[in-house]
Write a protein that holds these residues in place. Structure first.
Motif, PDB file in Angstrom:
ATOM      1  N   ILE A 201       0.833  -1.208   0.000  1.00 48.76           N
ATOM      2  CA  ILE A 201       0.000   0.000   0.000  1.00 48.76           C
ATOM      3  C   ILE A 201       0.867   1.258   0.000  1.00 48.76           C
ATOM      4  CG2 ILE A 201      -1.639   1.340   1.396  1.00 48.76           C
ATOM      5  CD1 ILE A 201      -2.949  -1.308   2.173  1.00 48.76           C
ATOM      6  N   LYS A 204       2.079   2.524  -3.365  1.00 47.93           N
ATOM      7  CA  LYS A 204       1.144   2.956  -4.404  1.00 47.93           C
ATOM      8  C   LYS A 204       1.167   4.479  -4.514  1.00 47.93           C
ATOM      9  CE  LYS A 204      -2.040  -0.929  -3.643  1.00 47.93           C
ATOM     10  NZ  LYS A 204      -2.201  -1.742  -4.847  1.00 47.93           N
TER      11      LYS A 204
ATOM     12  N   SER B 185      -8.439  -2.038  -1.162  1.00 44.56           N
ATOM     13  CA  SER B 185      -7.061  -2.042  -0.700  1.00 44.56           C
ATOM     14  C   SER B 185      -6.936  -2.132   0.822  1.00 44.56           C
ATOM     15  CB  SER B 185      -6.386  -0.768  -1.216  1.00 44.56           C
ATOM     16  OG  SER B 185      -5.048  -0.734  -0.852  1.00 44.56           O
ATOM     17  N   GLU B 246      -6.200  -5.711  -6.487  1.00 47.27           N
ATOM     18  CA  GLU B 246      -5.408  -5.596  -5.254  1.00 47.27           C
ATOM     19  C   GLU B 246      -4.754  -6.932  -4.908  1.00 47.27           C
ATOM     20  OE1 GLU B 246      -4.684  -2.805  -3.800  1.00 47.27           O
ATOM     21  OE2 GLU B 246      -5.952  -1.781  -5.268  1.00 47.27           O
TER      22      GLU B 246
END
Lengths: 299, 299
Positions: A201, A204, B185, B246
């Motif tokens: 995460i 990103k 996510s 994801e």
């Protein structure tokens, strides 16, 4: 009653062990050793230890029990430093999170004295570290796994077990290989998975927006990704073989779930989610029952 | 002041919304609707609602605001049942965890009345469900995402936002597509990962031994695998596209980590673990600062 114990690494794990034994009146004299003089001085100040060892020989001289509570990667060097001075009546144990690598380095370092080393792993911890984090009740009701070696004598195993029991812990026995398979599955893999998710995460482009909406489920899922990166790098490498196996099995499971999701197989997803939810529920009930029993047994 | 609101689904989410508005003195009359008469009667008994609707028409007649707080898969059917009776002055919102599917079913069900529907998602919950779990302060300091449609009028959005603010919530606005990417996510993927791990372990021949040694890290990591399997099956399917993306990205990350572990690349593992640990630390500091600010703002 233990006359003398030596603790290598007087932080949370080693310090709590010393405090618990002192509170139980189970030890007369605690000597501390380690790389950080500041930690040793602080431990002395806090009454965790009664003296700072002047050398490895001094630390283990006439000790009934030696606990190595340092990062796993240092265990071999510490054992090598005390090996020449280990007297016949002294038993050595450790508190490392992996056991196969500890066994291997102990065999190298101790040679024919290997029977005096009883590998251990207390399943307890706190968010904080160092001597100031040490507390006497850290191990109450917690498991300690003794990953015994074929060479260990029953009396030596019992000396280590008895000390942990005096700290309030419940003793379990596994081989080093069993230990590493078990903890790869229920501890080392989850850590790797949590680190992987947060890193994924964080890399990103819209990471800031994503984190903004992360809530309590995400916080709990990733709590273990707040652990020391160095420590978990070492654990991952030390338990490489078992961890790779667990990771491969998990990747297969994810590939299976991906297939169910891609084909919109509701009953298939449901079966996996339900099995997980029910298994976890049974597990939670079992540990709550065990905790209750431990508490009642302790009264 | 809202004269009348209608709540479809008077459990934790819908019930807490009603209680919060009542406590704030922000509503005169709350009507409940739903499939379970027992839940409706209980909600009436608890003072969550003032009356049970006798029909969808009765529920929405003269309502300022309608909240649909039922499982996401039912949203389309509920909207279709009220569509013929929706008066011009009534605004409808929902509390579903996915928004793309809700938008699609709302367009089908409402046709030209789509501008009256403002999709929403309160980021709040508790372990328990049903009317008895409803509490007036569930939303205090929590985020509510309004996943607004291009057709929504500013006054209608504001009516929904204002109601949630009276519950103590903080309003965020995203498109339905943005919403689903974000929550795939930080919420939907972690749920799938936690279910996968527990199912993986539960299916091993030595599962009982493994669970026996699972500790607090495992408990937190898998807490979300204790959630309702049916609900998360529906969410997974409803947000299939974003969740697959994801999951693929995450599998790539795991494959990268596997490579580092297999080649014993300590610095490589360290870099990922450190980035994760530091990113999580920054996130925790940011949410704690935001919570503090919300509390101070609320005093």
């Amino acid at each position: 009653m233990l006359k003398k114990i030596a603790i290598f690494g007087v932080g949370l794990i080693g310090g709590s062990f010393a405090l618990a034994l002192k509170q139980a009146g189970a030890v007369q004299h605690v000597v501390g050793a380690g790389r950080s003089l500041a930690s040793l001085q602080r431990a002395l100040q806090l009454g965790i230890i009664d003296a700072i060892a002047t050398s490895p020989a001094d630390a283990v001289a006439d000790a009934d029990l030696v606990l190595i509570a340092a990062p796993v990667a240092q265990t071999g060097a510490i054992l090598a430093s005390i090996a020449p001075y280990l007297q016949i009546g002294t038993v050595v144990t450790d508190a490392g999170s992996t056991k196969g690598d500890v066994e291997a380095s102990a065999r190298l370092a101790l040679g024919t004295k290997i029977s005096q080393f009883v590998p251990g792993h207390p399943i307890a911890g706190r968010e904080s570290n160092g001597p100031d984090a040490a507390i006497a009740n850290l191990y109450v009701g917690k498991k300690v796994v003794l990953a015994t070696l074929p060479e260990n004598g029953q009396a030596d195993i019992e000396r280590v077990a008895s000390a942990w029991r005096q700290c309030g812990a419940v003793i379990h026995q596994l081989s080093c290989a069993q230990h590493d398979v078990v903890f790869a599955s229920v501890s080392h893999l989850p850590h790797l998975l949590a680190y992987a998710l947060v890193d994924d995460i964080a890399n990103k482009p819209h990471a800031d927006m994503l984190f903004q909406y992360a809530a309590s489920g995400f916080r709990d899922f990733t709590r273990i990704a707040g652990s020391s990166p160095e420590m978990w790098r070492d654990i991952s490498l030390a338990n490489q073989e078992a961890l790779l196996q667990e990771l491969d099995a998990y990747q297969l499971k994810l590939t299976q779930l991906r297939g169910l999701l891609a084909s919109r197989d509701g009953p298939g997803l449901d079966a996996i989610y339900q099995n997980a939810q029910q298994s976890r529920h049974r597990w939670i009930c079992a540990i709550e029952a065990a905790e209750k029993q431990n508490k009642e047994g302790g009264d």
